[in-house]
Write an enzyme that holds these catalytic residues in place. Structure first.
Site, mmCIF file in Angstrom:
data_model
loop_
_atom_site.group_PDB
_atom_site.id
_atom_site.type_symbol
_atom_site.label_atom_id
_atom_site.label_comp_id
_atom_site.label_asym_id
_atom_site.label_seq_id
_atom_site.Cartn_x
_atom_site.Cartn_y
_atom_site.Cartn_z
ATOM 1 N N HIS A 126 -37.399 -122.290 19.947
ATOM 2 C CA HIS A 126 -37.937 -122.807 18.687
ATOM 3 C C HIS A 126 -37.727 -124.313 18.548
ATOM 4 O O HIS A 126 -38.523 -124.982 17.889
ATOM 5 C CB HIS A 126 -37.367 -122.027 17.494
ATOM 6 C CG HIS A 126 -38.042 -120.704 17.337
ATOM 7 N ND1 HIS A 126 -37.811 -119.654 18.191
ATOM 8 C CD2 HIS A 126 -38.976 -120.284 16.460
ATOM 9 C CE1 HIS A 126 -38.564 -118.634 17.849
ATOM 10 N NE2 HIS A 126 -39.286 -118.993 16.794
ATOM 11 N N TYR A 153 -41.831 -123.550 6.050
ATOM 12 C CA TYR A 153 -41.383 -122.419 6.857
ATOM 13 C C TYR A 153 -39.940 -122.660 7.289
ATOM 14 O O TYR A 153 -39.635 -123.673 7.914
ATOM 15 C CB TYR A 153 -42.285 -122.285 8.074
ATOM 16 C CG TYR A 153 -42.201 -120.989 8.836
ATOM 17 C CD1 TYR A 153 -41.320 -119.974 8.500
ATOM 18 C CD2 TYR A 153 -43.037 -120.779 9.918
ATOM 19 C CE1 TYR A 153 -41.282 -118.792 9.205
ATOM 20 C CE2 TYR A 153 -43.008 -119.603 10.642
ATOM 21 C CZ TYR A 153 -42.125 -118.617 10.282
ATOM 22 O OH TYR A 153 -42.079 -117.442 10.987
ATOM 23 N N TRP A 203 -47.117 -116.405 21.889
ATOM 24 C CA TRP A 203 -45.772 -116.774 21.429
ATOM 25 C C TRP A 203 -44.918 -115.521 21.243
ATOM 26 O O TRP A 203 -43.741 -115.497 21.629
ATOM 27 C CB TRP A 203 -45.840 -117.564 20.121
ATOM 28 C CG TRP A 203 -44.475 -117.967 19.661
ATOM 29 C CD1 TRP A 203 -43.717 -117.345 18.710
ATOM 30 C CD2 TRP A 203 -43.681 -119.045 20.152
ATOM 31 N NE1 TRP A 203 -42.508 -117.981 18.577
ATOM 32 C CE2 TRP A 203 -42.464 -119.035 19.453
ATOM 33 C CE3 TRP A 203 -43.893 -120.028 21.110
ATOM 34 C CZ2 TRP A 203 -41.459 -119.956 19.685
ATOM 35 C CZ3 TRP A 203 -42.887 -120.952 21.339
ATOM 36 C CH2 TRP A 203 -41.688 -120.906 20.630
#
Length: 104
Positions: free
Chosen positions: A22, A41, A75
């Site tokens: 990430h 987010y 992903w």
């Protein structure tokens, strides 16, 4: 504005790898999130689970956009070996958590 929250489990010993991936988020994945209308987010952890929260204008559009995006699919495959994530068979997205309290 709509709020969306989800959770998943980190596989034992895989938090550092999840964090690395990430920290090196693919540019095309960041673009997919933007195109889905996701903003603000954040993802939190207690070391065993992840808790994600984001805001968007239209949850239905956002979840559909992610479910239909091949970059998001790629992903999810990329992180499959570090987390266990339940997916809603109807929406193709993480099942949302139900909001039970809000203080603004």
């Amino acid at each position: 504005m709509a709020r969306y929250a989800w959770k998943c489990k980190i596989l034992p010993g895989r938090l550092e790898e999840w964090q690395y991936r990430h920290d090196h988020l693919w540019p095309e994945m960041a673009q997919a999130l933007k195109e889905a209308g996701i903003r603000n987010y954040t993802i939190w952890t207690d070391g065993k689970e992840l808790f994600g929260y984001y805001e968007c204008d239209d949850v239905e559009f956002t979840t559909r956009s992610q479910a239909e995006n091949p970059v998001v699919d790629a992903w999810n495959i990329h992180v499959k070996d570090v987390i266990t994530m339940e997916m809603d068979p109807e929406t193709g997205a993480q099942p949302p958590l139900r909001q039970v309290f809000l203080f603004e």
